[in-house]
Each structure stands twice: as structure tokens, then as C-alpha cells.
Design a protein around this motif. Structure first.
Motif, PDB file in Angstrom:
ATOM      1  N   CYS A  91       0.808  -1.219   0.000  1.00 51.88           N
ATOM      2  CA  CYS A  91       0.000   0.000   0.000  1.00 51.88           C
ATOM      3  C   CYS A  91       0.846   1.276   0.000  1.00 51.88           C
ATOM      4  O   CYS A  91       2.004   1.274   0.412  1.00 51.88           O
ATOM      5  CB  CYS A  91      -0.927   0.006   1.203  1.00 51.88           C
ATOM      6  SG  CYS A  91      -0.056   0.028   2.792  1.00 51.88           S
ATOM      7  N   CYS A  95      -3.545   4.851   1.088  1.00 52.62           N
ATOM      8  CA  CYS A  95      -4.481   3.732   0.951  1.00 52.62           C
ATOM      9  C   CYS A  95      -5.448   3.623   2.135  1.00 52.62           C
ATOM     10  O   CYS A  95      -6.651   3.445   1.953  1.00 52.62           O
ATOM     11  CB  CYS A  95      -3.714   2.423   0.789  1.00 52.62           C
ATOM     12  SG  CYS A  95      -3.133   2.108  -0.899  1.00 52.62           S
ATOM     13  N   PHE A  96      -4.925   3.720   3.353  1.00 51.02           N
ATOM     14  CA  PHE A  96      -5.752   3.469   4.532  1.00 51.02           C
ATOM     15  C   PHE A  96      -5.809   4.655   5.499  1.00 51.02           C
ATOM     16  O   PHE A  96      -6.207   4.509   6.649  1.00 51.02           O
ATOM     17  CB  PHE A  96      -5.254   2.206   5.250  1.00 51.02           C
ATOM     18  CG  PHE A  96      -5.348   0.982   4.381  1.00 51.02           C
ATOM     19  CD1 PHE A  96      -6.561   0.331   4.215  1.00 51.02           C
ATOM     20  CD2 PHE A  96      -4.230   0.508   3.706  1.00 51.02           C
ATOM     21  CE1 PHE A  96      -6.656  -0.794   3.396  1.00 51.02           C
ATOM     22  CE2 PHE A  96      -4.319  -0.610   2.878  1.00 51.02           C
ATOM     23  CZ  PHE A  96      -5.535  -1.260   2.726  1.00 51.02           C
ATOM     24  N   HIS A 145      -5.117  -0.610  -1.020  1.00 52.29           N
ATOM     25  CA  HIS A 145      -6.575  -0.462  -1.004  1.00 52.29           C
ATOM     26  C   HIS A 145      -7.035  -0.395  -2.458  1.00 52.29           C
ATOM     27  O   HIS A 145      -6.549   0.431  -3.236  1.00 52.29           O
ATOM     28  CB  HIS A 145      -6.974   0.815  -0.257  1.00 52.29           C
ATOM     29  CG  HIS A 145      -8.430   0.919   0.037  1.00 52.29           C
ATOM     30  ND1 HIS A 145      -9.384   1.032  -0.950  1.00 52.29           N
ATOM     31  CD2 HIS A 145      -9.106   0.913   1.227  1.00 52.29           C
ATOM     32  CE1 HIS A 145     -10.578   1.092  -0.407  1.00 52.29           C
ATOM     33  NE2 HIS A 145     -10.433   1.026   0.922  1.00 52.29           N
ATOM     34  N   CYS A 148      -8.068   3.188  -3.646  1.00 54.53           N
ATOM     35  CA  CYS A 148      -7.254   4.343  -3.260  1.00 54.53           C
ATOM     36  C   CYS A 148      -7.177   5.330  -4.421  1.00 54.53           C
ATOM     37  O   CYS A 148      -6.794   4.959  -5.536  1.00 54.53           O
ATOM     38  CB  CYS A 148      -5.845   3.896  -2.875  1.00 54.53           C
ATOM     39  SG  CYS A 148      -4.735   5.272  -2.500  1.00 54.53           S
TER      40      CYS A 148
END
Length: 225
Positions: A91, A95-96, A145, A148
Motif C-alpha cells: 500500500c 491507501c488506509f 486499497h 485508493c
């Protein structure tokens, strides 16, 4: 029929590298005729028997059997290289993060970046203080993700080398060492295609007369076993 001194020596030398020409030369035959003499010697029943007996004795001394060798080749051929080295898609920082904003590992990382930005501002440059709106807890090894907006689910490539102390027996047979070079860490693996080739030859799957080392054909080698 009893073997001559040269023939006995030829049988002994042949076991060194299974090269009939070189064995003939080391046994004292003329280098000019060593190729033909070596091939001829391999067709003589008494020499074939002597070589077979010598191979059997060597196997007894070393306690290494043909089955053990075949099992080793099988482990090399069927091992999973991914157990040793992997290319991962991991990632990105967005992404998160919350609302896919830049995510920090922790507060210490963020504070360091904040201090650097403040130091740059003191030198007369416009302040560009980083935001922690994306939150904390960035994990650099998880998969991207899929939605993303920054990396579009692609993340970025990352090479990972396993701790070779923890390899399975098969992966350990495949692993051939590692070293640091000017370009970084270099991982060496044994040749899996070669292992499969050796297994196929051992099992008699090839019906051609391809020569091994330019001297001994597969059929002749099988006749000696």
C-alpha cells in the motif's frame, strides 16, 4: 577376462567426472585416441561391470543412494521460490488514511516531519506544515486499497527476502546462498529446470540419444547403473 592395468585405472578415473575421454587420458591412453578409446571401453562388459561395482562401493562408503539424490533433485524442482524471495505490491501512504489522506506510522514520525517543516520556515521559506488528518498506524507491508484515489489500487513494488533460517526443507534445497554486491543483496537459487531435467533423465523419460558432456549417451549411462 581380467582387466589390464590401464583398464582398471580407466574404470577408477571414470568415476571422477563421468567423462570417458578425460578418464582415458588420466589412465595413460594417448590424448589423440582418448575419445575413441574411452567410448570403446564403455562398451566392454568387463569394464562396465568394474564401473558398476566401483559405483556401488562408493555409494556404500558415502551412504548416498540414487534414491537420495533423486529426492534432492525433487526437492529443488518442486520448491516454491516465493518462500525465499517475493515481489509484493504494498500500500501507499494514502491507501488506509482517513478519507485517503496521508497516513503516518505514529506520532513520533509526524512530530519529526513537523519539526523539519518548522526549521525550514525559520530560514525564510514559506511554512508548509504537514497535516495528520490521515491519522496514524501506517503498515508498509499490507496490500493496497483497491479504491485508493492516489495509487488506484496499484500501491508500489517491494522485494522481500525471507529469513533463510526458517525455510522448509524444499526451499532450503533451492536456496544457494546470498551476498551483498554493489547493486544490493543478491540471492542465488539452484536451477529448477536443471533439476527437472535430471529427474526426467533418471526416470528414462527422454528417448533420444543426447550426449552427456559430449561423451556418454543417456542410454550408455543407464546401462552402467
Amino acid at each position: 577376462m581380467a582387466l589390464t592395468a590401464k583398464q582398471k585405472l580407466f574404470a577408477t578415473e571414470y568415476l571422477v567426472d563421468l567423462n570417458a575421454t578425460q578418464a582415458a587420458i588420466r589412465a595413460g591412453y594417448s590424448a589423440k585416441t582418448a575419445g575413441s578409446v574411452g567410448q570403446e571401453n564403455l562398451t566392454k562388459p568387463e569394464i562396465k561391470i568394474a564401473i558398476k561395482k566401483a559405483m556401488d562401493k562408493r555409494s556404500e562408503r558415502t551412504e548416498i543412494t540414487a534414491d537420495m539424490v533423486l529426492q534432492h533433485w525433487r526437492e529443488v524442482a518442486t520448491a516454491d521460490p516465493n518462500e525465499i524471495i517475493q515481489h509484493r505490491r504494498v500500500c501507499c501512504r494514502h491507501c488506509f488514511g482517513r478519507d485517503h489522506e496521508y497516513q503516518w506510522v505514529g506520532t513520533e514520525e509526524y512530530d519529526r516531519a513537523l519539526n523539519v517543516a518548522k526549521a525550514m520556515a525559520k530560514k525564510g521559506k514559506p511554512p508548509a506544515l504537514p497535516s495528520d488528518a490521515g491519522g496514524y498506524g501506517f503498515d508498509p507491508i499490507i496490500r493496497p486499497h483497491p479504491k485508493c484515489p492516489q495509487c488506484h489500487g496499484e500501491g508500489h513494488g517491494q522485494l522481500h527476502v525471507a529469513d533463510t533460517r526458517d525455510l522448509s526443507p524444499g526451499a532450503r534445497a533451492l536456496y544457494a546462498g546470498a551476498k551483498y554486491t554493489a547493486n544490493g543483496l543478491e540471492i542465488k537459487l539452484n536451477d529448477q529446470e536443471q533439476a527437472w531435467d535430471r529427474i526426467a533423465r533418471h526416470l528414462g523419460m527422454y528417448k533420444d540419444e543426447l550426449k552427456l558432456k559430449g561423451e556418454l549417451t543417456v542410454k550408455k549411462l543407464e546401462d552402467l547403473m
